[in-house]
Write a protein that holds these residues in place. Structure first.
Motif, PDB file in Angstrom:
ATOM      1  N   GLN A 171      -8.433 -80.330   6.317  1.00 52.59           N
ATOM      2  CA  GLN A 171      -9.011 -79.965   5.034  1.00 52.59           C
ATOM      3  C   GLN A 171     -10.422 -79.408   5.214  1.00 52.59           C
ATOM      4  OE1 GLN A 171      -7.273 -80.221   2.175  1.00 52.59           O
ATOM      5  NE2 GLN A 171      -5.507 -80.999   3.360  1.00 52.59           N
ATOM      6  N   GLY A 172     -10.709 -78.495   4.303  1.00 50.92           N
ATOM      7  CA  GLY A 172     -12.080 -77.997   4.257  1.00 50.92           C
ATOM      8  C   GLY A 172     -12.506 -77.340   5.535  1.00 50.92           C
ATOM      9  N   ILE A 173     -13.712 -77.742   5.949  1.00 53.63           N
ATOM     10  CA  ILE A 173     -14.323 -77.137   7.102  1.00 53.63           C
ATOM     11  C   ILE A 173     -13.617 -77.474   8.409  1.00 53.63           C
ATOM     12  CG2 ILE A 173     -15.904 -79.027   7.531  1.00 53.63           C
ATOM     13  CD1 ILE A 173     -16.622 -75.231   7.740  1.00 53.63           C
ATOM     14  N   ASP A 174     -12.795 -78.520   8.383  1.00 52.90           N
ATOM     15  CA  ASP A 174     -12.066 -78.888   9.602  1.00 52.90           C
ATOM     16  C   ASP A 174     -10.943 -77.909   9.942  1.00 52.90           C
ATOM     17  OD1 ASP A 174     -13.599 -81.134  10.068  1.00 52.90           O
ATOM     18  OD2 ASP A 174     -12.369 -82.388   8.759  1.00 52.90           O
ATOM     19  N   LEU A 175     -10.553 -77.091   8.976  1.00 52.46           N
ATOM     20  CA  LEU A 175      -9.465 -76.137   9.231  1.00 52.46           C
ATOM     21  C   LEU A 175     -10.048 -74.914   9.933  1.00 52.46           C
ATOM     22  CD1 LEU A 175      -6.444 -75.694   8.800  1.00 52.46           C
ATOM     23  CD2 LEU A 175      -6.986 -74.543   6.655  1.00 52.46           C
ATOM     24  N   VAL A 176     -10.256 -75.034  11.227  1.00 59.14           N
ATOM     25  CA  VAL A 176     -10.871 -73.970  12.019  1.00 59.14           C
ATOM     26  C   VAL A 176      -9.879 -73.536  13.112  1.00 59.14           C
ATOM     27  CG1 VAL A 176     -13.221 -74.762  11.561  1.00 59.14           C
ATOM     28  CG2 VAL A 176     -11.961 -75.649  13.535  1.00 59.14           C
ATOM     29  N   ARG A 177     -10.067 -72.308  13.604  1.00 63.26           N
ATOM     30  CA  ARG A 177      -9.264 -71.804  14.745  1.00 63.26           C
ATOM     31  C   ARG A 177     -10.024 -72.144  16.010  1.00 63.26           C
ATOM     32  NH1 ARG A 177      -4.995 -68.371  15.029  1.00 63.26           N
ATOM     33  NH2 ARG A 177      -4.639 -67.299  17.023  1.00 63.26           N
ATOM     34  N   ASP A 178      -9.739 -73.284  16.536  1.00 65.60           N
ATOM     35  CA  ASP A 178     -10.466 -73.784  17.683  1.00 65.60           C
ATOM     36  C   ASP A 178      -9.644 -73.609  18.961  1.00 65.60           C
ATOM     37  OD1 ASP A 178      -8.512 -75.546  17.073  1.00 65.60           O
ATOM     38  OD2 ASP A 178      -9.812 -77.263  16.673  1.00 65.60           O
ATOM     39  N   GLN A 179     -10.167 -74.103  20.047  1.00 71.60           N
ATOM     40  CA  GLN A 179      -9.500 -73.988  21.341  1.00 71.60           C
ATOM     41  C   GLN A 179      -8.145 -74.699  21.369  1.00 71.60           C
ATOM     42  OE1 GLN A 179     -11.228 -71.249  22.815  1.00 71.60           O
ATOM     43  NE2 GLN A 179     -10.349 -72.410  24.518  1.00 71.60           N
ATOM     44  N   PRO A 180      -8.027 -75.897  20.808  1.00 62.39           N
ATOM     45  CA  PRO A 180      -6.704 -76.529  20.813  1.00 62.39           C
ATOM     46  C   PRO A 180      -5.635 -75.691  20.109  1.00 62.39           C
ATOM     47  CG  PRO A 180      -8.375 -78.148  20.333  1.00 62.39           C
ATOM     48  CD  PRO A 180      -9.067 -76.820  20.320  1.00 62.39           C
ATOM     49  N   GLU A 181      -6.008 -75.058  19.022  1.00 67.63           N
ATOM     50  CA  GLU A 181      -5.011 -74.247  18.308  1.00 67.63           C
ATOM     51  C   GLU A 181      -4.598 -73.037  19.136  1.00 67.63           C
ATOM     52  OE1 GLU A 181      -4.434 -72.010  13.975  1.00 67.63           O
ATOM     53  OE2 GLU A 181      -6.232 -73.175  14.420  1.00 67.63           O
ATOM     54  N   GLU A 182      -5.572 -72.387  19.762  1.00 67.84           N
ATOM     55  CA  GLU A 182      -5.217 -71.245  20.607  1.00 67.84           C
ATOM     56  C   GLU A 182      -4.376 -71.692  21.806  1.00 67.84           C
ATOM     57  OE1 GLU A 182      -8.812 -69.377  21.683  1.00 67.84           O
ATOM     58  OE2 GLU A 182      -9.212 -68.566  19.670  1.00 67.84           O
ATOM     59  N   SER A 183      -4.673 -72.837  22.354  1.00 65.92           N
ATOM     60  CA  SER A 183      -3.886 -73.346  23.477  1.00 65.92           C
ATOM     61  C   SER A 183      -2.465 -73.677  23.046  1.00 65.92           C
ATOM     62  CB  SER A 183      -4.562 -74.582  24.066  1.00 65.92           C
ATOM     63  OG  SER A 183      -5.828 -74.266  24.587  1.00 65.92           O
ATOM     64  N   LEU A 184      -2.328 -74.237  21.845  1.00 70.46           N
ATOM     65  CA  LEU A 184      -0.985 -74.560  21.348  1.00 70.46           C
ATOM     66  C   LEU A 184      -0.182 -73.300  21.070  1.00 70.46           C
ATOM     67  CD1 LEU A 184      -1.842 -77.515  18.925  1.00 70.46           C
ATOM     68  CD2 LEU A 184      -0.607 -77.649  21.100  1.00 70.46           C
ATOM     69  N   LEU A 185      -0.821 -72.288  20.545  1.00 69.80           N
ATOM     70  CA  LEU A 185      -0.110 -71.027  20.310  1.00 69.80           C
ATOM     71  C   LEU A 185       0.325 -70.391  21.633  1.00 69.80           C
ATOM     72  CD1 LEU A 185      -2.294 -69.529  17.416  1.00 69.80           C
ATOM     73  CD2 LEU A 185       0.015 -70.464  17.244  1.00 69.80           C
ATOM     74  N   ARG A 186      -0.570 -70.431  22.618  1.00 70.76           N
ATOM     75  CA  ARG A 186      -0.183 -69.903  23.936  1.00 70.76           C
ATOM     76  C   ARG A 186       0.951 -70.745  24.533  1.00 70.76           C
ATOM     77  NH1 ARG A 186      -5.861 -69.204  24.521  1.00 70.76           N
ATOM     78  NH2 ARG A 186      -6.002 -71.201  25.672  1.00 70.76           N
ATOM     79  N   GLU A 187       0.926 -72.036  24.291  1.00 74.94           N
ATOM     80  CA  GLU A 187       2.006 -72.888  24.797  1.00 74.94           C
ATOM     81  C   GLU A 187       3.331 -72.541  24.138  1.00 74.94           C
ATOM     82  OE1 GLU A 187       3.108 -77.646  25.332  1.00 74.94           O
ATOM     83  OE2 GLU A 187       1.219 -77.028  24.390  1.00 74.94           O
ATOM     84  N   VAL A 188       3.302 -72.268  22.824  1.00 79.81           N
ATOM     85  CA  VAL A 188       4.535 -71.856  22.146  1.00 79.81           C
ATOM     86  C   VAL A 188       5.061 -70.562  22.735  1.00 79.81           C
ATOM     87  CG1 VAL A 188       5.478 -71.047  19.939  1.00 79.81           C
ATOM     88  CG2 VAL A 188       3.998 -73.057  20.003  1.00 79.81           C
TER      89      VAL A 188
END
Length: 403
Positions: free
Chosen positions: A189-206
């Protein structure tokens, strides 16, 4: 008689015509009275007293024996002619006996010659049948050895295929986990919804998992649709050829064991003119050799494909492990950054717990799915085994055929 007398030695009188003979007959008076009167003892007066009997005798005309005897004495053969005729008969008999003896000698030689030729031909035919049996036994052994190697290679390829299928199924769980992570991270929620390194790593993993699945599916199609089909075709050719070799070996072995006193031998008129062969020894051997070479080629392809399967499983495992490790590392770093807020730590712990529960449920689901695949696998293997019993015949124009 000193020697044979030819026709030229016959007296000239024998060759004279009747006119010449008539010229030599002496002229004298001949009694021309009827024969019965000249020989009768009854006086003429008494003869005329019985007109009936006289008319009967008058009607009979006997030959004049005196004139006939004179002519016959002039036309009979001479003793020299009689002797020459006998000598000719002796000579003809000797010649005939000589011809007969030569014919008998020829018959004896012909019987011996045909006996020897028949025995030689039969021995040669038996020898060639024995050689044929040896050739069939050799090629049958080669085919059976290659068939065993092909079956072993096919079994190993099936093991590799099952390992690849298992690896492909195993990618579903990490993919689901990664997608779940992305999904849960969308709940920020809010400011926590950022495109951070974990999200990019998870997308690359997919992306990595999907790429590994695509490569696995492509290789699995090559294994199932191409290599296993070619292996089955090569195996069927070997089994087909081996079955024909067994049938031909049984027939030729039976024919090789026949002899002149065997039971069941009989005449088959016109069988030597029957020609239903479809090959000659060279093409016959080339056919089996080609089947073996084709099987060897498919085995080599299967071995290379198994190596590709093993290499792909190892490569995809490494790629997925690297992607997973990277995602975990970034998430860990992100979690470290999130430790400043207790509420975030508690929320993150709850999500991890829910994720673990979901993983356990999917593990159970995958186990059940694995068990459900046992019946279709049995059906497939049963069908494959049942297709190995199809029969057929083999014929060959070989040297025994000419005998």
């Amino acid at each position: 008689m000193s020697g044979g007398i030819s026709m030229a030695g016959i007296p000239a009188l024998y060759h004279q015509p009747p006119a010449a003979l008539n010229k030599t007959v002496a002229m004298k008076t001949v009694d021309t009275r009827p024969f019965e009167q000249s020989l009768s003892l009854v006086p003429p007066t008494l003869s005329r007293s019985y007109p009936t009997e006289s008319r009967v005798l008058d009607s009979v005309r006997f030959p004049n024996i005196f004139t006939s005897a004179t002519a016959t004495m002039k036309t009979r053969y001479t003793p020299a002619d009689w002797s020459q005729s006998n000598l000719n008969h002796y000579s003809d008999a000797d010649s005939t006996r000589g011809v007969s003896e030569r014919v008998r000698d020829d018959a004896v030689r012909l019987v011996g010659y045909t006996y020897d030729r028949t025995n030689i031909a039969q021995r040669e035919s038996s020898q060639r049948l024995g050689e044929r049996v040896s050739d069939i036994t050799f090629w049958r052994s080669e085919l059976m050895q290659e068939l065993d190697r092909m079956l072993a290679e096919t079994n190993r390829l099936n093991d590799s295929r099952r390992a690849l299928e298992h690896a492909l199924r195993d990618t579903e769980n990490p993919l689901h986990v990664t997608k779940e992570c992305l999904y849960f991270r969308e709940n920020r929620q809010g400011i926590d919804l950022v495109r951070d390194q974990p999200e990019e790593s998870l997308l690359r993993e997919v992306d990595t998992i999907k790429d590994c699945q695509a490569r696995m599916k492509n290789l699995l199609d090559r294994v199932n649709l191409q290599q296993l089909s070619r292996n089955r075709a090569a195996r069927q050719d070997l089994e087909h050829d081996t079955m024909n070799k067994n049938h031909a070996l049984t027939i030729d072995h039976t024919q090789h064991s026949l002899h002149n006193h065997s039971a069941g031998i009989t005449y088959y008129p016109g069988i030597e003119r029957v020609d239903n062969t479809v090959s000659v020894p060279d093409t016959w051997a080339e056919f089996s050799n080609r089947n073996i070479q084709q099987s060897q080629s498919e085995r080599n392809s299967s071995q290379r494909l198994r190596q590709e399967v093993e290499a792909l499983i190892a490569a995809t495992h490494q790629d997925m492990w690297t992607a997973w490790s990277t995602s975990n590392t970034t998430l860990t770093q992100r979690l470290g950054e999130s430790n400043d807020t207790r509420n975030k730590l508690l929320a993150h712990r709850d999500r991890v717990q829910r994720e673990m529960n979901d993983l356990e449920r999917h593990i159970d689901m995958l186990k059940k799915a694995i068990l459900d695949k046992s019946a279709p696998l049995k059906v497939v293997q049963t069908r494959l085994e049942g297709r190995t019993h199809r029969p057929e015949m083999e014929l060959c124009r070989d040297p025994p055929q000419h005998r």
